[in-house]
Write an enzyme that holds these catalytic residues in place. Structure first.
Site, PDB file in Angstrom:
ATOM      1  N   TYR A  97       0.847  -1.203   0.000  1.00  0.00           N
ATOM      2  CA  TYR A  97       0.000   0.000   0.000  1.00  0.00           C
ATOM      3  C   TYR A  97       0.874   1.242   0.000  1.00  0.00           C
ATOM      4  O   TYR A  97       1.824   1.361   0.783  1.00  0.00           O
ATOM      5  CB  TYR A  97      -0.883   0.009   1.250  1.00  0.00           C
ATOM      6  CG  TYR A  97      -1.727   1.246   1.385  1.00  0.00           C
ATOM      7  CD1 TYR A  97      -3.042   1.283   0.918  1.00  0.00           C
ATOM      8  CD2 TYR A  97      -1.206   2.405   1.967  1.00  0.00           C
ATOM      9  CE1 TYR A  97      -3.801   2.431   1.027  1.00  0.00           C
ATOM     10  CE2 TYR A  97      -1.965   3.562   2.067  1.00  0.00           C
ATOM     11  CZ  TYR A  97      -3.254   3.560   1.601  1.00  0.00           C
ATOM     12  OH  TYR A  97      -4.010   4.687   1.700  1.00  0.00           O
TER      13      TYR A  97
ATOM     14  N   GLU B 105      -3.546   7.192  -4.247  1.00  0.00           N
ATOM     15  CA  GLU B 105      -3.348   5.923  -3.547  1.00  0.00           C
ATOM     16  C   GLU B 105      -3.134   4.779  -4.528  1.00  0.00           C
ATOM     17  O   GLU B 105      -3.868   4.677  -5.512  1.00  0.00           O
ATOM     18  CB  GLU B 105      -4.594   5.654  -2.700  1.00  0.00           C
ATOM     19  CG  GLU B 105      -4.607   4.322  -1.989  1.00  0.00           C
ATOM     20  CD  GLU B 105      -5.947   4.058  -1.314  1.00  0.00           C
ATOM     21  OE1 GLU B 105      -6.143   4.523  -0.183  1.00  0.00           O
ATOM     22  OE2 GLU B 105      -6.803   3.391  -1.929  1.00  0.00           O
TER      23      GLU B 105
END
Ligand code: GDP
Ligand code: MN
Length: 378
Positions: A102, A190
């Site tokens: 992530y 993201e």
């Protein structure tokens, strides 16, 4: 403003970060053709909706033949994910994922800066990790004057990887993503997951970017990607008429002059156990047309059971407002209960003008709100 995954990947690619080829499809038949065009054994079909959690909702499925691509696309195009009907999907090469990471840049109000967040346990359970093991998500504040020079980018890349080729690739990725974030006035960029394949390749498997609405005026290319939801369409229409309107999901329609008072009204309705249908600031005028337009907006919402008009007369006089309301309601055809609270300059005159008519007059904001909550629960 949010954009779709395929748009985010296109944008990322325009900043020099490689992404896999993706084909946008609106029908299952197109997905079948896309399968052939990609010419890979395994593809993934992914719902394109402006919300996350598609994987868990069945919106991300692999396909190993053109027939399977057709059926999977058909299934996904029939889904509604968190209130968003799926009207398009992408077909893209399947990635042979070994592990998921992530990475995100986000505006952090707490530190009043952009922060970089990284986690070696990326993927669809990232919220779970954030809730149960928040220490696994590392956060780094980016100094706006320093940005992400090579040495910092590498330092952060080492958080995820030890092997130099991966560290170098990640460092470059971080720098380019940060450039995108700053150049395009994003509020979130993201990548989840950043996938490491079994062959040792790093791939952007999913990307999500949101932009600061207040900066969109300087990014016509981004604004062109805007796909309003039904609520946003209504809000934009209201804006065009000089009204600040935000749809909420309760039963009490609110019409208020001034944003601060409008917020206080929404708060007080909640305090008294009711639920507001909207936030609406009609501004500081007594123009009956504005009242008509505002009422039309409120009455469009079938959930609205009662309307609370809360006016503070400062420069706008209450008797002017009252006369505006009288003119407006002569034209409006509705028998919905309307509670009016007028206070401030010439309030007595204003209230007298409205008394004995179709309005329920309240003297204080508390009384008006109580009444509105009571009526809404009947
Ligand atoms: P999201 O659920 O909306 O975040 O959609 P994602 O694109 O992130 O997909 C969800 C999950 O599906 C990912 O975390 C992966 O585990 C899996 N996934 C997505 N694409 C692929 C792929 O090409 N290959 C494999 N093996 N898994 C994938
Ligand atoms: Mn994802």
């Amino acid at each position: 403003m949010k954009i779709h995954e395929y748009q985010a990947k296109d944008l990322i690619s325009s900043f020099g970060i490689p992404v896999k080829k993706q084909i946008l499809c609106y029908e299952a038949g197109q997905a079948e053709l896309a399968y052939k065009e990609l010419d890979r054994e395994k593809v993934v079909i992914k719902a394109q909706v402006l919300t996350g959690g598609r994987g868990k909702a069945g919106g991300v499925k692999p396909a190993k033949s053109k027939e399977e691509a057709f059926t999977q696309a058909k299934n996904i195009l029939g889904l509604t994910i968190k209130d968003f009907p799926v009207t398009k999907v992408i077909v893209t090469e399947a990635i042979d994922i070994e592990s998921e990471y992530y990475i995100s840049f986000v505006v952090d109000r707490h530190t009043k800066s952009v922060i970089l967040m990284m986690c070696a346990e990326g993927g669809i359970e990232i919220e779970e990790v954030a809730a149960k093991n928040p220490e696994k998500i590392l956060k780094f504040t980016i100094d706006p004057l320093v940005g992400l020079p090579d040495y910092l980018a590498r330092k952060y890349a080492f958080v995820l990887f030890k092997e130099m080729t991966l560290v170098n690739q990640t460092a470059i990725l971080l720098q380019k993503l940060y450039r995108l974030f700053i150049d395009k006035d994003a509020s979130l960029a993201e990548i989840n997951p950043l996938a490491l394949t079994k062959q040792g390749e790093l791939v952007i498997a999913d990307a999500k970017i949101t932009f600061d609405d207040n900066a969109l005026y300087r990014h016509p290319d981004i604004l062109a990607l805007f796909e309003p939801t039904e609520d946003e369409k209504i809000e934009a229409e209201a804006k065009g008429k000089g009204l600040s309107f935000v749809r909420l999901d309760g039963e009490i329609g609110c019409m208020v002059n001034g944003a601060g008072l409008a917020m206080a009204t929404v708060d007080m309705i909640n305090l008294y156990g009711g639920s507001p249908a909207n936030f609406l600031d009609i501004g500081g005028s007594s123009n009956p047309n504005k009242v008509i337009e505002a009422m039309a907006l409120l009455l469009k919402d079938p959930k609205v059971k009662v309307v609370l008009i809360n006016i503070f007369g400062g420069i706008t006089r209450c008797d002017d407002v009252a006369s505006g309301l009288l003119t407006a309601f002569k034209q409006l055809k509705t028998d919905i209960p309307v509670i009016v609270r007028l206070t401030g300059t010439n309030e007595k005159e204003g209230r007298e003008m409205l008394s004995g008519g179709r309005f329920i007059i309240a003297k204080t904001m508390g009384e008006a709100t109580h009444l509105a909550v009571e009526v809404s629960k009947k």
